[in-house]
Write a protein that holds these residues in place. Structure first.
Motif, short mmCIF file in Angstrom:
data_model
loop_
_atom_site.label_atom_id
_atom_site.label_comp_id
_atom_site.label_asym_id
_atom_site.label_seq_id
_atom_site.Cartn_x
_atom_site.Cartn_y
_atom_site.Cartn_z
N ASP A 18 0.83 -1.20 0.00
CA ASP A 18 0.00 0.00 0.00
C ASP A 18 0.86 1.26 0.00
OD1 ASP A 18 -2.28 -1.53 -0.04
OD2 ASP A 18 -2.76 -1.26 2.08
N LYS A 19 1.94 1.25 0.79
CA LYS A 19 2.86 2.39 0.84
C LYS A 19 3.43 2.67 -0.55
CE LYS A 19 5.20 3.29 5.26
NZ LYS A 19 4.03 3.99 5.70
N LYS A 20 3.84 1.58 -1.22
CA LYS A 20 4.41 1.69 -2.57
C LYS A 20 3.35 2.24 -3.53
CE LYS A 20 7.25 -1.06 -5.73
NZ LYS A 20 6.50 -1.34 -6.95
N LEU A 21 2.14 1.72 -3.42
CA LEU A 21 1.03 2.19 -4.26
C LEU A 21 0.80 3.68 -4.10
CD1 LEU A 21 -2.06 -0.22 -4.11
CD2 LEU A 21 -1.08 0.85 -6.12
N ILE A 22 0.80 4.14 -2.85
CA ILE A 22 0.53 5.55 -2.56
C ILE A 22 1.66 6.42 -3.13
CG2 ILE A 22 0.27 7.25 -0.71
CD1 ILE A 22 -1.09 4.81 0.86
N GLU A 23 2.91 5.96 -2.96
CA GLU A 23 4.05 6.71 -3.53
C GLU A 23 3.91 6.80 -5.05
OE1 GLU A 23 7.67 4.79 -2.21
OE2 GLU A 23 7.17 5.22 -0.12
N GLU A 24 3.57 5.67 -5.69
CA GLU A 24 3.40 5.66 -7.15
C GLU A 24 2.25 6.58 -7.56
OE1 GLU A 24 2.86 1.50 -8.01
OE2 GLU A 24 5.02 1.11 -8.07
N SER A 36 -4.93 1.92 -11.02
CA SER A 36 -5.53 0.69 -11.55
C SER A 36 -5.06 -0.52 -10.74
CB SER A 36 -5.26 0.53 -13.04
OG SER A 36 -3.92 0.22 -13.28
N LYS A 37 -3.84 -0.46 -10.19
CA LYS A 37 -3.38 -1.54 -9.28
C LYS A 37 -4.23 -1.56 -8.01
CE LYS A 37 1.11 -1.29 -8.49
NZ LYS A 37 2.58 -1.41 -8.42
N LEU A 38 -4.51 -0.37 -7.49
CA LEU A 38 -5.34 -0.26 -6.28
C LEU A 38 -6.73 -0.85 -6.55
CD1 LEU A 38 -5.64 2.64 -3.84
CD2 LEU A 38 -7.69 1.96 -5.03
N VAL A 39 -7.32 -0.50 -7.69
CA VAL A 39 -8.65 -1.01 -8.03
C VAL A 39 -8.61 -2.53 -8.14
CG1 VAL A 39 -10.42 -1.09 -9.85
CG2 VAL A 39 -9.44 1.11 -9.16
N ASN A 40 -7.60 -3.06 -8.83
CA ASN A 40 -7.49 -4.53 -8.97
C ASN A 40 -7.32 -5.22 -7.63
OD1 ASN A 40 -7.78 -4.50 -11.72
ND2 ASN A 40 -5.58 -4.38 -12.13
N THR A 41 -6.58 -4.59 -6.73
CA THR A 41 -6.33 -5.18 -5.41
C THR A 41 -7.59 -5.22 -4.56
OG1 THR A 41 -4.07 -4.35 -5.49
CG2 THR A 41 -4.88 -5.04 -3.34
N TYR A 42 -8.38 -4.15 -4.59
CA TYR A 42 -9.48 -4.00 -3.61
C TYR A 42 -10.89 -4.14 -4.16
CZ TYR A 42 -5.90 -2.66 -0.30
OH TYR A 42 -4.81 -2.68 0.52
N GLN A 43 -11.06 -4.16 -5.50
CA GLN A 43 -12.44 -4.05 -5.99
C GLN A 43 -13.32 -5.22 -5.60
OE1 GLN A 43 -12.62 -3.49 -10.20
NE2 GLN A 43 -11.88 -5.52 -10.71
N GLU A 44 -12.80 -6.44 -5.57
CA GLU A 44 -13.68 -7.57 -5.24
C GLU A 44 -14.14 -7.52 -3.79
OE1 GLU A 44 -14.01 -12.41 -5.56
OE2 GLU A 44 -12.33 -11.42 -6.54
N ARG A 45 -13.19 -7.26 -2.88
CA ARG A 45 -13.56 -7.18 -1.45
C ARG A 45 -14.56 -6.06 -1.21
NH1 ARG A 45 -7.84 -6.87 1.40
NH2 ARG A 45 -8.99 -6.53 3.32
N LEU A 46 -14.30 -4.91 -1.82
CA LEU A 46 -15.19 -3.76 -1.62
C LEU A 46 -16.55 -4.01 -2.26
CD1 LEU A 46 -12.74 -0.76 -2.15
CD2 LEU A 46 -13.74 -1.55 0.01
N TYR A 47 -16.55 -4.65 -3.43
CA TYR A 47 -17.83 -4.95 -4.09
C TYR A 47 -18.72 -5.79 -3.16
CZ TYR A 47 -21.30 -7.34 -6.92
OH TYR A 47 -22.48 -7.86 -7.37
N TRP A 48 -18.16 -6.86 -2.60
CA TRP A 48 -18.98 -7.75 -1.75
C TRP A 48 -19.38 -7.07 -0.44
CZ3 TRP A 48 -21.91 -11.23 -3.53
CH2 TRP A 48 -21.56 -11.87 -4.73
N HIS A 49 -18.50 -6.21 0.05
CA HIS A 49 -18.85 -5.44 1.26
C HIS A 49 -20.08 -4.57 0.96
CE1 HIS A 49 -18.56 -2.95 4.80
NE2 HIS A 49 -18.33 -1.88 4.08
N ILE A 50 -20.03 -3.85 -0.16
CA ILE A 50 -21.14 -2.98 -0.56
C ILE A 50 -22.38 -3.81 -0.89
CG2 ILE A 50 -21.93 -1.39 -2.37
CD1 ILE A 50 -18.89 -0.53 -2.59
#
Length: 195
Positions: A18-24, A36-50
């Motif tokens: 996450d630190k690397k992602l934020i720096e990038e 787009s890396k952030l979306v790929n990492t979190y979209q499934e978990r967030l989708y099911w949460h929502i």
């Protein structure tokens, strides 16, 4: 315990990524790639949460889009005093609750009555009612007040620690434990009535 150790290692690795992602993201030349890396990492978990909050697939997709739009606009301001995923969960939770409040205004009912309209959506949702026991559990969850439902979903389905749920909801760990306990009791009572 080994499980605790493994969770700690995974958590440290996720934080480093996450630190690397934020720096990038903060570098204009790699911003879009990082996002787009952030979306790929979190979209499934967030989708099911929502999805567990608002049930309907299309609505969940819309809320997920809004979550990522908000995240994109605010990631520059993200102070790394919390984990990226709890920050994203907080945005997703707020977006889902805002969506429910809008529905409430359209239906002129209380937020907890929105549960009834969600229950009818649950009946028509093939992904959520394929398994009879899972369906009963989802029905039971929809009878809970909104806050208890959120806590139960994050603890039971997302296997989040109380400390992380506290960050997402802005509620004390003690209150969350009590909320979860009440939710479990209500769900057990509901399921017993059904069988």
């Amino acid at each position: 315990s080994f499980k605790g150790y493994r969770e700690e290692v995974n958590s440290q690795m996720a934080n480093a990524n996450d630190k690397k992602l934020i720096e990038e993201f903060r570098d204009p030349t790699s911003r879009n790639f990082a996002f787009s890396k952030l979306v790929n990492t979190y979209q499934e978990r967030l989708y099911w949460h929502i999805r567990r909050i608002i049930i309907d697939h299309d609505d969940a997709d819309d809320v997920l889009q809004n979550t990522f739009i908000k995240a994109f606009k605010n990631l520059d301001k993200f102070r790394e005093d919390s984990q990226l995923y709890t920050w994203l969960y907080r945005i997703a939770t707020n977006e889902a609750l805002t969506f429910l409040k809008k529905q409430k205004r359209n239906l002129f009912v209380s937020l907890d009555d929105v549960g009834h309209s969600l229950a009818s959506k649950l009946e028509s949702s093939s992904e959520l009612n394929g398994d009879a026991i899972q369906y009963k559990l989802q029905q039971a969850i929809l009878t809970l007040p909104t806050k208890q439902r959120l806590v139960f979903n994050m603890k039971y389905f997302d296997e989040m620690k109380y400390e992380d749920i506290a960050e997402v909801t802005g509620t004390s760990v003690g209150a969350l434990k009590a909320s979860y306990h009440h939710a479990v009791k209500k769900i057990e009572a509901f399921v017993k009535q059904q069988f």
